[in-house]
Design a protein around this motif. Structure first.
Motif, mmCIF file in Angstrom:
data_model
loop_
_atom_site.group_PDB
_atom_site.id
_atom_site.type_symbol
_atom_site.label_atom_id
_atom_site.label_comp_id
_atom_site.label_asym_id
_atom_site.label_seq_id
_atom_site.Cartn_x
_atom_site.Cartn_y
_atom_site.Cartn_z
ATOM 1 N N ARG A 104 0.764 -1.173 -0.038
ATOM 2 C CA ARG A 104 -0.023 0.037 0.074
ATOM 3 C C ARG A 104 1.021 1.209 0.054
ATOM 4 N N ASP A 145 -3.561 0.997 -3.185
ATOM 5 C CA ASP A 145 -3.766 -0.310 -2.460
ATOM 6 C C ASP A 145 -4.248 -1.474 -3.481
ATOM 7 N N PRO A 194 1.994 4.592 1.132
ATOM 8 C CA PRO A 194 1.537 5.525 2.237
ATOM 9 C C PRO A 194 1.475 6.920 1.506
ATOM 10 N N ASP A 195 1.901 7.432 0.736
ATOM 11 C CA ASP A 195 1.792 8.729 0.162
ATOM 12 C C ASP A 195 0.436 9.092 -0.664
#
Length: 166
Positions: free
Chosen positions: A99, A106, A101-102
């Motif tokens: 996934r 996902d 994070p920015d």
């Protein structure tokens, strides 16, 4: 023994997506959606079942058994992640998605990567235990194969004598 770490698509910022990257991302999304549908239909787990799963999975991997990687994800973001130190690739040849994070994509397939170094150094006693294991001598009560074969032959001969007497 430490793995020889591989690199792919370096420099990460200049990496251009390939047809294979697009295909892998499309397949990852399809699999992710299928799993989500299956989970939505599955009955919920009891607390006992969750505890059983925690025990099966064991304790988290110690940081000195992890390798730091810089990853370029399908969405274009470059992130740092840790993975098992025994694998030469961050995907371990199995799970090549994460996934982001920015942007939250996902799953986001890993399209390029390079190793950064170990996540942590092993504790001093762990390192000394590892080195003492490799130089350890066999216990004194262990016998060699030749000694065991000789004893086996002697017992067989004794058995033959006993059979002849009977």
């Amino acid at each position: 023994m430490e793995a020889e770490y591989l690199r792919h698509g370096v420099p990460l910022a200049d990496y251009q997506l390939t047809k294979a990257d697009h295909r892998r991302q499309r397949e990852a999304v399809q699999v992710h959606e299928w799993v989500q549908r299956q989970l939505a239909e599955a009955p919920p787990w009891s607390d006992e079942r969750w505890e059983e799963m925690r025990q099966l999975l064991g304790s988290p991997t110690p940081p000195w058994e992890l390798q730091r990687w810089q990853l370029r994800l399908y969405c274009g973001h470059v992130i740092e992640a840790t993975r098992n130190r025994n694998s030469p690739r961050p995907d371990g040849g199995v799970c090549d998605k994460k996934r982001c994070p920015d942007c939250g994509l996902d799953p986001a397939v890993i399209v390029a990567f390079e190793p950064l170094g170990p996540a942590a150094e092993p504790p001093a006693e762990s390192h000394s235990l590892r080195s003492s294991r490799s130089t350890r001598q066999p216990p004194a009560d262990r016998r060699s194969k030749a000694e065991l074969v000789a004893e086996n032959n002697a017992l067989r001969a004794e058995l033959e004598v006993l059979r002849d007497q009977a």
